[in-house]
Motif scaffolding. Structure first.
Motif, PDB file in Angstrom:
ATOM      1  N   UNK A 214       0.845  -1.206   0.000  1.00  0.00           N
ATOM      2  CA  UNK A 214       0.000   0.000   0.000  1.00  0.00           C
ATOM      3  C   UNK A 214       0.879   1.254   0.000  1.00  0.00           C
ATOM      4  N   UNK A 215       1.966   1.197   0.766  1.00  0.00           N
ATOM      5  CA  UNK A 215       2.927   2.308   0.763  1.00  0.00           C
ATOM      6  C   UNK A 215       3.476   2.524  -0.641  1.00  0.00           C
ATOM      7  N   UNK A 216       3.843   1.415  -1.293  1.00  0.00           N
ATOM      8  CA  UNK A 216       4.379   1.501  -2.654  1.00  0.00           C
ATOM      9  C   UNK A 216       3.376   2.123  -3.606  1.00  0.00           C
ATOM     10  N   UNK A 217       2.124   1.742  -3.449  1.00  0.00           N
ATOM     11  CA  UNK A 217       1.093   2.247  -4.368  1.00  0.00           C
ATOM     12  C   UNK A 217       0.878   3.745  -4.166  1.00  0.00           C
ATOM     13  N   UNK A 218       0.849   4.172  -2.926  1.00  0.00           N
ATOM     14  CA  UNK A 218       0.725   5.608  -2.664  1.00  0.00           C
ATOM     15  C   UNK A 218       1.942   6.346  -3.232  1.00  0.00           C
ATOM     16  N   UNK A 219       3.093   5.734  -3.014  1.00  0.00           N
ATOM     17  CA  UNK A 219       4.328   6.351  -3.474  1.00  0.00           C
ATOM     18  C   UNK A 219       4.341   6.450  -5.003  1.00  0.00           C
ATOM     19  N   UNK A 220       3.944   5.366  -5.645  1.00  0.00           N
ATOM     20  CA  UNK A 220       3.920   5.346  -7.113  1.00  0.00           C
ATOM     21  C   UNK A 220       2.975   6.415  -7.641  1.00  0.00           C
ATOM     22  N   UNK A 221       1.827   6.537  -6.993  1.00  0.00           N
ATOM     23  CA  UNK A 221       0.844   7.532  -7.440  1.00  0.00           C
ATOM     24  C   UNK A 221       1.392   8.945  -7.239  1.00  0.00           C
ATOM     25  N   UNK A 222       2.024   9.164  -6.082  1.00  0.00           N
ATOM     26  CA  UNK A 222       2.568  10.489  -5.786  1.00  0.00           C
ATOM     27  C   UNK A 222       3.696  10.870  -6.732  1.00  0.00           C
ATOM     28  N   UNK A 223       4.604   9.930  -6.966  1.00  0.00           N
ATOM     29  CA  UNK A 223       5.745  10.223  -7.838  1.00  0.00           C
ATOM     30  C   UNK A 223       5.323  10.399  -9.289  1.00  0.00           C
ATOM     31  N   UNK A 224       4.240   9.729  -9.662  1.00  0.00           N
ATOM     32  CA  UNK A 224       3.825   9.779 -11.068  1.00  0.00           C
ATOM     33  C   UNK A 224       3.334  11.169 -11.475  1.00  0.00           C
ATOM     34  N   UNK A 225       3.007  12.006 -10.486  1.00  0.00           N
ATOM     35  CA  UNK A 225       2.566  13.377 -10.808  1.00  0.00           C
ATOM     36  C   UNK A 225       3.726  14.259 -11.254  1.00  0.00           C
ATOM     37  N   UNK A 226       4.940  13.753 -11.072  1.00  0.00           N
ATOM     38  CA  UNK A 226       6.124  14.568 -11.316  1.00  0.00           C
ATOM     39  C   UNK A 226       6.185  15.172 -12.710  1.00  0.00           C
TER      40      UNK A 226
END
Lengths: 402, 309
Positions: A214-226
């Motif tokens: 779940x941490x990874x998924x949040x992280x992936x979503x957050x980083x993808x906005x870059x």
């Protein structure tokens, strides 16, 4: 701040779910054992009954089935394992002749089929030692009974029956020296205080991987906005004028996300190794796996982002993807706690599949070939997605007004 | 140094750049002058690789951008219209990042970053985050980021838009410094004064077409040293040509029911006779503006509209 949210939210969720579900790890896994008893003898019933008694009885729901029906159900993923007791099993057991009990395991399940396998192994060992203790003379008498009375006699002679009775009595007396009192005394020791405080391994296996994913998924979503941020800052357009162009920037984003995931994974796995007593030998492989899976999730999210009409649109799309995937893929609630049909669907999602493999690696129940093949698949898919993303980023995404 | 030949770029049905050709020499500034939406940024985008040209060829320092894009980009520096900086990084980190993007490393990169920080007046604030800088400081840093790798061709896409006068002067000084060192500069602007004071050659662009180009002298000669007389009021276009016939050297540049623009020599001394003829032609003049020959009057003559319309 974002990092705190990515890590904090899954921790809070895991804590809540753990609390709701008992949280102490007392809940044992439960499976359905299908039994096709073709022999229907005293011995065969004793074997299958072993699964319905004592501690095993709390773990298994034993259901009697026809062989064909049982095989079909295991094929469909319904049940932990199928035990097929062959015709003549009881007689072969009495005569100490070779016989085979067939165990068909559900490949989608890991823990319960293994318990069934080990239980059958113990039963086979018990029969072997009972044969050694009962002795040849008793076996000869049983063979005579099975063969029937001598020619010209309707029943066994009174002398034979008396002799057989004495043999049984002798065998029981001999066994009783081991059984009453028991030759092997099981001493139940209290666990050390420190161990009692740490959550049991099966609880950790259930919740820790989900929390990390779940941490990874949040992280992936957050980083993808870059990419949107780069576009808004004008740096994406400026990067397109450099020799490496947008492709180099996107590649850099992927490497950065890999480093990020690896760092979080290393911290999480080190903590898990210390706290949950996971086998340290498997943790490096688990770290590699979770890093690859994290980058794949990042690629998926970024793919969605570059197809958004705006950052807000991209965020909406990734959120619309993130939460259902996390729910069904076992990141919110472990797959093992879901209804079977839902868990089966969950394992078909990228994160659900990666999570199942990750859990297998942590528990040590994996094959290197399977993991290597999976890792190769992840790398190839990620590269394909990265290629698509950089192409989209330097064309449609960068177009004025897009 | 920079050669653009028959460049065309289309967005769907919109022809953003229509068969543009020009040559910008070494150690000189070529200005692309035109209103917003004329195709200046699209032209720069095609040159620096942000956009794929539909057709045409572009060579930078003799390198074809289509066949050797990486080499061509190494020879170019781009100062985008909007700021393109990482606000959370320091001034020095921004310079190091963009220098790194052009393959610069180590001592070479650091010493060049320090040199540029001194040139743009930020030598005393290298470790300050960009978000703490004023707009002018950011503009100067934005400019410096394009100079790190010593490009032979510098593309400046309206670098002074929204910049205060003081920072504008500083930026233009930086541009002149680069030219002195032999850099070829392509400078797009919609400020006529900037083009007149800064550029050695100017191309006038409108609706994707390069409608005139040359030195300032060459362009002024196109106007024939005539003044522009712009009037607003009530006019009868059908009667104007006949009414102004007695003034043989007067050209009607624009004629509508509300606006009239005339090109004529020595307009200030001939106003009484012009107004007299207009009155006979039924015109009611309410406001008059007289413009000396310059790039803007040339633009009006060529397009029938002002640069800032």
């Amino acid at each position: 701040m974002a990092l705190l949210l990515w890590v904090g939210v899954p921790m809070v969720l895991a804590l809540l779910i753990g609390t709701i579900s008992g949280g102490k790890g007392d809940a044992k896994p439960r499976g359905r054992l299908l039994v096709a008893d073709l022999d229907d003898s005293l011995a065969s019933r004793a074997v299958t009954a072993a699964f319905a008694q004592g501690e095993l009885g709390k773990m298994f729901d034993v259901e009697t089935v026809e062989v064909a029906a049982g095989r079909a159900r295991i094929h469909d993923g319904d049940g932990s394992a199928l035990i097929v007791v062959p015709l003549g099993f009881g007689e072969a057991l009495l005569l100490d002749q070779p016989t085979t009990i067939e165990l068909v395991k559900n490949p989608a399940r890991k823990i319960m089929p293994r318990i069934a396998e080990e239980t059958l192994g113990l039963a086979a060992d018990a029969v072997f030692y009972a044969q050694r203790i009962a002795g040849d003379s008793l076996r000869n008498s049983i063979e005579a009974i099975v063969s029937g009375p001598p020619a010209g006699q309707k029943v066994m002679s009174a002398a034979f029956i008396a002799g057989f009775s004495v043999e049984i009595n002798t065998a029981i007396e001999r066994l009783s020296t081991y059984l009453d009192p028991l030759a092997i005394e099981v001493v139940k020791e209290a666990e050390p205080a420190a161990a009692a405080e740490s959550p049991p391994k099966n609880f950790a296996l259930l919740f820790f991987p989900s929390m990390l994913f779940l941490t990874l998924m949040f992280m992936a979503q957050g980083l993808s906005e870059d990419l949107w941020r780069e576009k808004a800052m004008g740096t994406l357009a400026r990067a397109s004028g450099t020799p490496g162009g947008v492709s180099a920037l996107v590649l850099g984003k992927f490497l950065c996300s890999a480093a990020f995931v690896a760092a979080i994974g290393a911290i999480g796995l080190t903590y898990a190794g210390l706290r949950f007593d996971f086998d340290w030998r498997y943790l490096p492989l688990a770290l590699i796996w979770i890093t690859l899976a994290g980058v794949l999730l990042f690629a998926l999210m970024m793919l969605v982002q570059v197809h958004g009409k705006s950052q807000r649109g991209g965020d909406l799309l990734t959120n619309a993807l993130l939460f259902p995937l996390a729910m069904i893929g076992g990141a919110f609630f472990p797959l093992e706690m879901m209804p079977r049909w839902m868990a089966d669907i969950g394992r078909l999602t990228p994160n659900g599949w990666a999570l199942s493999e990750f859990r297998s690696i942590l528990s040590g129940e994996f094959s290197f070939a399977e993991v290597a093949l999976g890792a190769l698949g992840i790398i190839l898919v990620t590269l394909a997605l990265a290629w698509w993303i950089q192409g989209r980023a330097r064309t449609v995404f960068l177009r004025p007004g897009a | 140094m920079l050669t653009v030949s028959h460049l065309t770029k289309r967005y769907g049905d919109l022809l953003a750049v229509d068969d543009i050709s020009f040559n910008a020499p070494e150690g000189a500034i070529f200005g692309l002058l035109g209103p917003n939406g004329a195709g200046k940024s699209t032209t720069i985008g095609c040159i620096n690789g942000l956009l794929n040209p539909g057709s045409g060829t572009i060579t930078v320092a003799g390198i074809d951008t289509a066949t050797r894009p990486r080499d061509a980009k190494r020879a170019m520096g781009v100062v985008p219209q909007e700021l393109a900086l990482y606000e959370d990084l320091t001034a020095r980190e921004n310079l190091q990042y963009w220098g790194g993007a052009y393959g610069m490393r180590g001592v070479q990169l650091n010493s060049r970053a320090d040199e540029l920080l001194a040139r743009i007046g930020l030598a005393d604030r290298p470790r300050d985050q960009v978000k703490k800088f004023s707009g002018g400081m950011k503009r100067r840093l934005n400019f410096a980021c394009a100079l790190l790798h010593r490009p032979r061709v510098l593309l400046l896409d309206e670098p002074t838009v929204g910049v205060d006068p003081q920072s504008r002067v500083a930026l233009l000084e930086l541009v002149r410094d680069e030219v002195v060192q032999g850099t070829c500069v392509l400078y797009t602007t919609h400020y006529m004064e900037e083009a007149e004071t800064l550029c050695d050659r100017v191309g006038i662009i409108d609706r994707g077409k390069l409608i005139a180009q040359g030195t300032l002298g060459e362009l002024r000669r196109l106007l024939g040293e005539r003044d522009l007389l712009q009037m607003t009021g009530a006019f009868e276009p059908a009667r104007l040509a006949e009414g102004l016939r007695p003034l043989a050297d007067v050209e009607i540049v624009l004629s509508t029911a509300e606006h009239l623009t005339l090109a004529l020599p020595n307009a200030s001394q001939r106003l009484p006779s012009v107004f007299a003829l207009l009155q006979v032609a039924g015109a009611d003049v309410r406001e008059t503006t007289l413009k000396q020959p310059n790039l803007e009057s040339l633009f009006i003559k060529l397009t029938g509209k002002a640069l800032r319309e």
